[in-house]
Motif scaffolding. Structure first.
Motif, PDB file in Angstrom:
ATOM      1  N   ASN A  83       4.726   3.534   2.881  1.00  0.00           N
ATOM      2  CA  ASN A  83       4.754   2.320   2.064  1.00  0.00           C
ATOM      3  C   ASN A  83       4.637   1.131   3.001  1.00  0.00           C
ATOM      4  OD1 ASN A  83       5.215   3.469  -0.611  1.00  0.00           O
ATOM      5  ND2 ASN A  83       7.153   4.144   0.243  1.00  0.00           N
ATOM      6  N   GLN A  84       3.470   0.496   2.992  1.00  0.00           N
ATOM      7  CA  GLN A  84       3.173  -0.603   3.894  1.00  0.00           C
ATOM      8  C   GLN A  84       3.046  -1.894   3.091  1.00  0.00           C
ATOM      9  OE1 GLN A  84       2.671  -1.006   7.397  1.00  0.00           O
ATOM     10  NE2 GLN A  84       2.628  -3.124   6.709  1.00  0.00           N
ATOM     11  N   LEU A  85       3.984  -2.826   3.292  1.00  0.00           N
ATOM     12  CA  LEU A  85       3.841  -4.129   2.648  1.00  0.00           C
ATOM     13  C   LEU A  85       2.541  -4.767   3.118  1.00  0.00           C
ATOM     14  CD1 LEU A  85       7.455  -5.585   2.902  1.00  0.00           C
ATOM     15  CD2 LEU A  85       6.302  -4.698   0.860  1.00  0.00           C
ATOM     16  N   VAL A  86       1.893  -5.503   2.230  1.00  0.00           N
ATOM     17  CA  VAL A  86       0.654  -6.208   2.575  1.00  0.00           C
ATOM     18  C   VAL A  86       0.784  -7.663   2.126  1.00  0.00           C
ATOM     19  CG1 VAL A  86      -0.914  -4.237   2.738  1.00  0.00           C
ATOM     20  CG2 VAL A  86      -0.453  -5.216   0.503  1.00  0.00           C
ATOM     21  N   HIS A 119      -3.447  -6.135   8.334  1.00  0.00           N
ATOM     22  CA  HIS A 119      -4.208  -5.544   9.444  1.00  0.00           C
ATOM     23  C   HIS A 119      -3.833  -4.070   9.618  1.00  0.00           C
ATOM     24  CE1 HIS A 119      -6.091  -4.955  13.338  1.00  0.00           C
ATOM     25  NE2 HIS A 119      -4.930  -4.502  13.774  1.00  0.00           N
ATOM     26  N   THR A 120      -2.534  -3.762   9.595  1.00  0.00           N
ATOM     27  CA  THR A 120      -2.065  -2.384   9.731  1.00  0.00           C
ATOM     28  C   THR A 120      -2.620  -1.518   8.603  1.00  0.00           C
ATOM     29  OG1 THR A 120      -0.046  -3.076  10.860  1.00  0.00           O
ATOM     30  CG2 THR A 120      -0.006  -0.911   9.799  1.00  0.00           C
ATOM     31  N   ALA A 121      -2.574  -2.028   7.381  1.00  0.00           N
ATOM     32  CA  ALA A 121      -3.108  -1.285   6.230  1.00  0.00           C
ATOM     33  C   ALA A 121      -4.613  -1.082   6.377  1.00  0.00           C
ATOM     34  CB  ALA A 121      -2.780  -2.011   4.928  1.00  0.00           C
ATOM     35  N   ASN A 122      -5.323  -2.123   6.798  1.00  0.00           N
ATOM     36  CA  ASN A 122      -6.776  -2.016   6.984  1.00  0.00           C
ATOM     37  C   ASN A 122      -7.128  -0.960   8.021  1.00  0.00           C
ATOM     38  OD1 ASN A 122      -7.253  -4.018   5.112  1.00  0.00           O
ATOM     39  ND2 ASN A 122      -7.764  -5.591   6.623  1.00  0.00           N
ATOM     40  N   GLU A 123      -6.412  -0.938   9.131  1.00  0.00           N
ATOM     41  CA  GLU A 123      -6.679   0.056  10.176  1.00  0.00           C
ATOM     42  C   GLU A 123      -6.450   1.464   9.626  1.00  0.00           C
ATOM     43  OE1 GLU A 123      -7.981  -0.386  13.375  1.00  0.00           O
ATOM     44  OE2 GLU A 123      -8.407  -2.307  12.427  1.00  0.00           O
ATOM     45  N   PHE A 124      -5.406   1.642   8.846  1.00  0.00           N
ATOM     46  CA  PHE A 124      -5.168   2.949   8.244  1.00  0.00           C
ATOM     47  C   PHE A 124      -6.307   3.318   7.296  1.00  0.00           C
ATOM     48  CE2 PHE A 124      -3.861   5.512   4.677  1.00  0.00           C
ATOM     49  CZ  PHE A 124      -3.481   6.664   5.337  1.00  0.00           C
ATOM     50  N   LEU A 133       0.866  -1.175   0.000  1.00  0.00           N
ATOM     51  CA  LEU A 133       0.000   0.000   0.000  1.00  0.00           C
ATOM     52  C   LEU A 133       0.904   1.226   0.000  1.00  0.00           C
ATOM     53  CD1 LEU A 133      -2.816   1.362   0.312  1.00  0.00           C
ATOM     54  CD2 LEU A 133      -2.443   1.243   2.794  1.00  0.00           C
ATOM     55  N   SER A 134       0.726   2.094  -0.987  1.00  0.00           N
ATOM     56  CA  SER A 134       1.530   3.307  -1.097  1.00  0.00           C
ATOM     57  C   SER A 134       0.623   4.519  -0.907  1.00  0.00           C
ATOM     58  CB  SER A 134       2.209   3.365  -2.464  1.00  0.00           C
ATOM     59  OG  SER A 134       2.990   4.535  -2.587  1.00  0.00           O
ATOM     60  N   VAL A 135       1.037   5.412   0.004  1.00  0.00           N
ATOM     61  CA  VAL A 135       0.260   6.613   0.316  1.00  0.00           C
ATOM     62  C   VAL A 135       1.203   7.808   0.296  1.00  0.00           C
ATOM     63  CG1 VAL A 135      -1.332   7.715   1.935  1.00  0.00           C
ATOM     64  CG2 VAL A 135      -1.171   5.211   1.864  1.00  0.00           C
ATOM     65  N   TRP A 136       0.800   8.855  -0.408  1.00  0.00           N
ATOM     66  CA  TRP A 136       1.546  10.112  -0.413  1.00  0.00           C
ATOM     67  C   TRP A 136       0.705  11.159   0.289  1.00  0.00           C
ATOM     68  CZ3 TRP A 136       3.980  11.179  -5.882  1.00  0.00           C
ATOM     69  CH2 TRP A 136       4.797  10.108  -6.235  1.00  0.00           C
ATOM     70  N   PHE A 137       1.247  11.730   1.367  1.00  0.00           N
ATOM     71  CA  PHE A 137       0.605  12.803   2.111  1.00  0.00           C
ATOM     72  C   PHE A 137       1.283  14.110   1.727  1.00  0.00           C
ATOM     73  CE2 PHE A 137       0.695   9.043   4.882  1.00  0.00           C
ATOM     74  CZ  PHE A 137      -0.629   8.912   5.248  1.00  0.00           C
ATOM     75  N   GLN A 138       0.510  15.079   1.268  1.00  0.00           N
ATOM     76  CA  GLN A 138       1.053  16.405   0.993  1.00  0.00           C
ATOM     77  C   GLN A 138       0.659  17.326   2.137  1.00  0.00           C
ATOM     78  OE1 GLN A 138      -0.188  18.366  -2.625  1.00  0.00           O
ATOM     79  NE2 GLN A 138       1.412  19.908  -2.430  1.00  0.00           N
TER      80      GLN A 138
END
Length: 164
Positions: A77-80, A87-92, A58-63
């Protein structure tokens, strides 16, 4: 076939690019990571992609949208690949406060879920707590979603992304 660089120049804002080069040479751009802390952000990228090794991620860019770090980016960048990672990605994803039922039912469905969530949050602003845990890993926690008068469910910007 040779590249026509003149055509390329027509598509690029050379004047602003030259200013960016000047900023970099004067030290205005340090290349350093954004310091840990709380930031008001918008998410400019949210996608299921692959790591350099080819693992799902899961890739997320926060500006950052205000303050001393305005317009800088924080990257998540969260490996899934394993249960605790998913679980970590789902919570996010749940913390983004959409009406999507966040669950993992295979990578193809997960990709569609993530695209649907992105379409719903494309104009939203959040307070992000960006920290490091005791093991030295970066942490990303959405503390709040700021009220928005924009309805993203039929956002033309989201539809232009070619996912519809």
């Amino acid at each position: 076939m040779a590249i026509n660089w003149e055509d390329f120049d027509k598509d690029v804002d050379i004047e602003n690019l030259e200013k960016d080069i000047e900023k970099a040479s004067t030290g205005d751009f340090t290349g350093e990571d954004v310091p840990y802390g709380k930031y008001e952000v918008k998410i400019t990228k949210l996608e299921l992609t692959q790591s350099k090794k080819g693992d799902p991620m899961l890739s997320v860019w926060f500006q950052i949208i205000n303050g001393n770090q305005k317009d800088r980016f924080i990257f998540m960048n969260q490996l899934v690949l394993q249960g605790f990672q998913i679980h970590t990605a789902n919570e996010f994803l749940r913390s983004l406060q959409t009406d999507e039922n966040v669950e993992f039912k295979g990578y193809a469905k997960y990709n569609i879920l993530i695209l649907n969530i992105y379409e719903k949050i494309v104009n939203n602003e959040y307070e992000l707590d960006y920290q490091e845990n005791k093991k030295g890993y970066k942490t990303f926690k959405i503390l709040q979603k700021f009220d928005s008068t924009v309805d993203n469910s039929n956002s033309s910007e989201a539809e232009d992304l070619g996912w519809g």
